[in-house]
Every structure is written in C-alpha cells, then in structure tokens.
Design a protein around this motif. Sequence first.
Motif, PDB file in Angstrom:
ATOM      1  N   PRO A 150       0.808  -1.234   0.000  1.00 34.83           N
ATOM      2  CA  PRO A 150       0.000   0.000   0.000  1.00 34.83           C
ATOM      3  C   PRO A 150       0.835   1.275   0.000  1.00 34.83           C
ATOM      4  CG  PRO A 150      -0.195  -1.153   2.097  1.00 34.83           C
ATOM      5  CD  PRO A 150       0.473  -2.089   1.150  1.00 34.83           C
ATOM      6  N   LEU A 151       1.978   1.281   0.705  1.00 37.58           N
ATOM      7  CA  LEU A 151       2.799   2.494   0.728  1.00 37.58           C
ATOM      8  C   LEU A 151       3.474   2.739  -0.612  1.00 37.58           C
ATOM      9  CD1 LEU A 151       4.558   2.907   4.186  1.00 37.58           C
ATOM     10  CD2 LEU A 151       2.698   4.209   3.198  1.00 37.58           C
ATOM     11  N   VAL A 152       3.926   1.675  -1.258  1.00 38.62           N
ATOM     12  CA  VAL A 152       4.528   1.829  -2.584  1.00 38.62           C
ATOM     13  C   VAL A 152       3.475   2.319  -3.582  1.00 38.62           C
ATOM     14  CG1 VAL A 152       5.469   0.555  -4.542  1.00 38.62           C
ATOM     15  CG2 VAL A 152       6.445   0.233  -2.278  1.00 38.62           C
ATOM     16  N   ALA A 153       2.266   1.793  -3.472  1.00 40.75           N
ATOM     17  CA  ALA A 153       1.183   2.264  -4.345  1.00 40.75           C
ATOM     18  C   ALA A 153       0.927   3.750  -4.122  1.00 40.75           C
ATOM     19  CB  ALA A 153      -0.090   1.454  -4.088  1.00 40.75           C
ATOM     20  N   LEU A 154       0.985   4.173  -2.864  1.00 37.28           N
ATOM     21  CA  LEU A 154       0.810   5.595  -2.546  1.00 37.28           C
ATOM     22  C   LEU A 154       1.958   6.406  -3.140  1.00 37.28           C
ATOM     23  CD1 LEU A 154      -1.085   7.464  -0.931  1.00 37.28           C
ATOM     24  CD2 LEU A 154       0.417   7.136   1.034  1.00 37.28           C
ATOM     25  N   GLY A 155       3.176   5.861  -3.066  1.00 35.68           N
ATOM     26  CA  GLY A 155       4.333   6.539  -3.649  1.00 35.68           C
ATOM     27  C   GLY A 155       4.218   6.684  -5.153  1.00 35.68           C
ATOM     28  N   ARG A 156       3.747   5.636  -5.810  1.00 34.20           N
ATOM     29  CA  ARG A 156       3.582   5.707  -7.267  1.00 34.20           C
ATOM     30  C   ARG A 156       2.524   6.744  -7.640  1.00 34.20           C
ATOM     31  NH1 ARG A 156       5.350   2.435 -10.794  1.00 34.20           N
ATOM     32  NH2 ARG A 156       3.434   2.456 -12.026  1.00 34.20           N
ATOM     33  N   TRP A 157       1.476   6.822  -6.859  1.00 33.58           N
ATOM     34  CA  TRP A 157       0.445   7.837  -7.106  1.00 33.58           C
ATOM     35  C   TRP A 157       1.059   9.225  -6.956  1.00 33.58           C
ATOM     36  CZ3 TRP A 157      -2.083  11.547  -4.006  1.00 33.58           C
ATOM     37  CH2 TRP A 157      -3.265  12.075  -4.547  1.00 33.58           C
ATOM     38  N   GLY A 158       1.919   9.381  -5.940  1.00 29.17           N
ATOM     39  CA  GLY A 158       2.551  10.670  -5.707  1.00 29.17           C
ATOM     40  C   GLY A 158       3.595  11.046  -6.741  1.00 29.17           C
ATOM     41  N   LEU A 159       4.178  10.040  -7.433  1.00 31.10           N
ATOM     42  CA  LEU A 159       5.166  10.343  -8.469  1.00 31.10           C
ATOM     43  C   LEU A 159       4.600  11.243  -9.558  1.00 31.10           C
ATOM     44  CD1 LEU A 159       7.063   6.991  -9.150  1.00 31.10           C
ATOM     45  CD2 LEU A 159       8.059   9.127  -8.336  1.00 31.10           C
ATOM     46  N   GLY A 160       3.331  11.094  -9.822  1.00 23.38           N
ATOM     47  CA  GLY A 160       2.728  11.863 -10.900  1.00 23.38           C
ATOM     48  C   GLY A 160       2.220  13.232 -10.497  1.00 23.38           C
ATOM     49  N   LEU A 161       2.379  13.599  -9.234  1.00 18.08           N
ATOM     50  CA  LEU A 161       1.893  14.898  -8.772  1.00 18.08           C
ATOM     51  C   LEU A 161       2.941  15.975  -9.021  1.00 18.08           C
ATOM     52  CD1 LEU A 161       0.347  13.999  -5.296  1.00 18.08           C
ATOM     53  CD2 LEU A 161      -0.887  14.475  -7.415  1.00 18.08           C
ATOM     54  N   PRO A 162       2.567  17.117  -9.590  1.00 22.50           N
ATOM     55  CA  PRO A 162       3.523  18.213  -9.738  1.00 22.50           C
ATOM     56  C   PRO A 162       3.860  18.776  -8.371  1.00 22.50           C
ATOM     57  CG  PRO A 162       1.321  18.937 -10.339  1.00 22.50           C
ATOM     58  CD  PRO A 162       1.228  17.456 -10.120  1.00 22.50           C
ATOM     59  N   PRO A 163       5.124  19.117  -8.129  1.00 21.80           N
ATOM     60  CA  PRO A 163       5.499  19.655  -6.807  1.00 21.80           C
ATOM     61  C   PRO A 163       4.895  21.035  -6.592  1.00 21.80           C
ATOM     62  CG  PRO A 163       7.342  19.799  -8.344  1.00 21.80           C
ATOM     63  CD  PRO A 163       6.270  19.017  -9.043  1.00 21.80           C
ATOM     64  N   SER A 164       4.491  21.289  -5.349  1.00 18.70           N
ATOM     65  CA  SER A 164       3.961  22.608  -5.024  1.00 18.70           C
ATOM     66  C   SER A 164       5.122  23.572  -4.828  1.00 18.70           C
ATOM     67  CB  SER A 164       3.122  22.524  -3.748  1.00 18.70           C
ATOM     68  OG  SER A 164       3.945  22.204  -2.641  1.00 18.70           O
ATOM     69  N   PRO A 165       4.869  24.887  -4.880  1.00 18.42           N
ATOM     70  CA  PRO A 165       5.949  25.881  -4.712  1.00 18.42           C
ATOM     71  C   PRO A 165       6.675  25.757  -3.376  1.00 18.42           C
ATOM     72  CG  PRO A 165       3.956  26.912  -5.575  1.00 18.42           C
ATOM     73  CD  PRO A 165       3.576  25.525  -5.165  1.00 18.42           C
ATOM     74  N   GLU A 166       6.009  25.168  -2.371  1.00 17.72           N
ATOM     75  CA  GLU A 166       6.628  25.054  -1.047  1.00 17.72           C
ATOM     76  C   GLU A 166       7.658  23.930  -0.969  1.00 17.72           C
ATOM     77  OE1 GLU A 166       3.313  24.958  -1.522  1.00 17.72           O
ATOM     78  OE2 GLU A 166       2.824  27.028  -0.974  1.00 17.72           O
ATOM     79  N   ILE A 167       7.683  23.055  -1.971  1.00 19.86           N
ATOM     80  CA  ILE A 167       8.582  21.900  -1.927  1.00 19.86           C
ATOM     81  C   ILE A 167       9.921  22.257  -2.553  1.00 19.86           C
ATOM     82  CG2 ILE A 167       8.964  19.549  -2.760  1.00 19.86           C
ATOM     83  CD1 ILE A 167       5.972  19.090  -2.596  1.00 19.86           C
ATOM     84  N   ASP A 168      10.986  21.979  -1.836  1.00 18.64           N
ATOM     85  CA  ASP A 168      12.340  22.241  -2.312  1.00 18.64           C
ATOM     86  C   ASP A 168      12.811  21.066  -3.161  1.00 18.64           C
ATOM     87  OD1 ASP A 168      14.970  22.826  -2.742  1.00 18.64           O
ATOM     88  OD2 ASP A 168      15.548  22.884  -0.617  1.00 18.64           O
TER      89      ASP A 168
END
Length: 229
Positions: A93-111
């Motif tokens: 489940p955590l890897v699946a969550l990570g893969r979902w997050g891979l496709g998210l554009p980073p927000s301006p707050e993320i370095d």
Amino acid sequence: MTNARTYGQMCPIARSMDVLGERWTFLIVRELLLGPKRFKDLVDALPTLGPNRLTTRLRSLEDAGVVRRTTLPPPAGVGVYELTERGEGLREPLVALGRWGLGLPPSPEIDPATTRVDLIALSISSVVAPDKLVGLKEIYEMHVGRETFHVEIADGRMLTRSGPAPVRPDLVITCRVRTFLKLIFGGTRAVDAVQSGDLQVALGGNEVVERAFDLMSDTEIDYPVYLGI
C-alpha cells in the motif's frame, strides 16, 4: 467517551489510521522499507521530526507490532529498528501511494533539493511485474548524486535498500540525479547514457546495465515534473 487518539470505529481503514495516522508515522515506515535503521539514521532522514517525537512514534509502532528493535550481526553489531512481518505488509500500500505521488507536480513550497532517488526507486522497483523477474538473482549498486543505494532481485521480488550492496554486486553505476531520472522515466536509454559518459559503469556489462534500467523504467510517469532538479 471516545479517546481523542482513535476514530472509535470498527472499520479496517479507521483502525489502520488509529495506528498510522499520526504525522510522520508513514515516513518512518517508509525509511524502514529501505532496510533496518539506527535511531540516528532516522533522525538524519527526518530532521524536522525531532528525536523526542521520533521516540514517541517508534514506541507506538512497536506497541502495534509494526516495528521491532534488533541488533545487526557482526561486524556491525549495532542496535537498529526494523519492520516486523506485519510491518512488511505495509510495503504494497505504501509503494502504491508513492507511485500515485510520483505523478503529482510539486507545489511551490517543496524544495527540489529534497529529492531522494532511493525513494523514487523504491516506488518503482517494488512493483515490477513478477514475470519479468523469474530466474533472476542480481544486485545493482547505484551511486546517484550524493546517494548510495542498491537494488536486490531474488525470489521474484525487486527491492530497493539503503547503502552499498552487502555482497559483491552484479552492477555498479555512477551518475547524476538528472541522468538517473531520465533513465527511469524514459528520457534516455542506458546505452546512450554510457556512450555519452553520463552513466559510468564500474562493474557489469552492457547486458546487465540495460536489463537493470529496463526493469526500473516507468514511462507512465511524466518525467518533466522533475526537470527542475
């Protein structure tokens, strides 16, 4: 009266979140998916968490049977935290969550400087189709930017682990973060990266190099998301 620390529902999702829902808990488990860690390793990986809160979160995970303390065999002989069999059940489940997050554009707050390729590799390597791994038993040691990690293939599984390979690897490569991301997200081929000098191979032939990055590639992810690195 319902305890404020629990949802008070006999629901599998609610019960899971009773154990894992506190801030930072998922990220502690994330670090342990990469292998056993000393307390100091976890502090270094999660610097804004702080030692006191880390101690509290680890104690909660121990009480829930997710994490246990153990000692690495000689010559290391140091105390570490590791996932129990129940904790390992969180890998999928955590890897699946990570893969979902891979496709998210980073927000301006993320370095972008906080990018860790071992975590990207974790999110990709752990879900490689088992039929591609049949009969394979190999270890790839990767030096990417300032990071060193290794990928183990055995028993039909491909797992990313922290640090250098524990035994002689089948492949040792060195490259920049940008090159690594291009290789796994389809921006370039391993053979071309070797020829250009962007990918240095210290151990292993072309066949092993191509196989490693073929297994780790994921062209479903939008590589340009990471171009700012």
